[in-house]
Design a protein around this motif. Structure first.
Motif: not given
Length: 280
Positions: A231, A249, A251-253, A269, A271-273
């Motif tokens: 993340e 995970n 996310r936001r990566t 996951k 989300d926001g990547a």
């Protein structure tokens, strides 16, 4: 013989062991203890009329620690079993009423020991240099946080379960290194070598690793990152072809222009990547 008639200097026989101290020492720090009660006109005590010793029917092994606590408030350094014995003596003498009693002090020492045992052992950069000269190197569970390990040959090293927060692995040789369940938050793997020349082999394993906010600008082809926590990590320029990111995970990566060709992302996951320009 009444307490009031006792001189300020007191001779004690604790189970046959002889001690010499003062009434002030026995009464000042722990005014509500049994010893304070005995030597402050609240009790009648008896002395050996010939030798002048006040006898107490207890094991005298740890009484010097009792006296040192009463004098200076210092908890001695002992083994766990000796602490257990000292606690029994402290309970008998009722050394637990003051603001920080002896028993509380011993408990604090024992709790700190337990915490230290759980904490990963710390190694320095020099320690690492010495260790990697060996044929088989394991840093399992050690604390290497904040070290600069750039450009070192760390191939085949087992870092599993180690604390690698903010470690600099830039341009390090990490072929076949193991990073299973490591805490590598904020670490930098810029241009690190993470795979063999034989691309058919899965080499570097980050299975279950915590790589939040880490910089992984490296060739991660065939790497095992299953279940890793990435993340907020920066993977700009990383090669993830055929890498295992199942359940990871992300996310936001930051995956801007990252090569994800044949990357295994089942259950990951995202989300926001940032996947802008990523090759899939």
């Amino acid at each position: 013989m009444e307490d009031s008639n006792l001189p300020s200097l007191v001779r004690l026989s604790i189970g046959g062991k002889k001690f010499c101290t003062t009434i002030d020492t026995l009464t000042r720090r722990e005014p509500d203890s049994m010893l304070a009660a005995v030597f402050s006109s609240r009790h009648t005590v008896y002395q050996d009329s010939e030798k002048g010793y006040v006898f107490v029917d207890r094991d005298g092994k740890h009484f010097r620690h009792i006296l040192n606590w009463l004098r200076d408030g210092v908890v001695p350094t002992l083994t766990d079993s000796e602490y257990s014995e000292l606690i029994r003596e402290a309970e008998y003498y009722q050394l637990l009423i003051s603001h920080i009693g002896l028993i509380e002090g011993i408990s604090s020492v024992l709790n700190k020991r337990k915490e230290d045992e759980k904490s990963p052992a710390e190694l320095t950069h020099t320690d690492v240099i010495k260790c990697i000269q060996s044929e088989r190197v394991k840093f399992r569970g050690v604390n290497l946080s904040g070290l600069d390990l750039s450009k070192l040959d760390l191939s085949f090293v087992d870092f599993s379960f180690a604390c690698l927060k903010n470690v600099l692995f830039s341009r390090a040789n990490l072929r076949c290194a193991k990073f299973r369940d490591v805490d590598a938050v904020g670490s930098n793997f810029h241009n690190a070598t993470l795979r063999k020349e034989d691309a058919s082999l899965i080499d570097c394993s980050f299975c279950g690793a915590d790589l939040r906010c880490a910089h992984l600008h490296a060739d991660l082809t065939d790497a095992n990152l299953e279940g890793a926590n990435l993340e907020g990590a920066n993977l700009k320029g990383a090669k993830l072809s055929n890498a295992n990111l199942k359940g990871a995970n992300l996310r936001r990566t930051y995956l801007h222009h990252v090569n994800l060709c044949d990357t295994h992302l089942e259950g990951a996951k995202l989300d926001g990547a940032n996947l802008l320009g990523a090759i899939r």
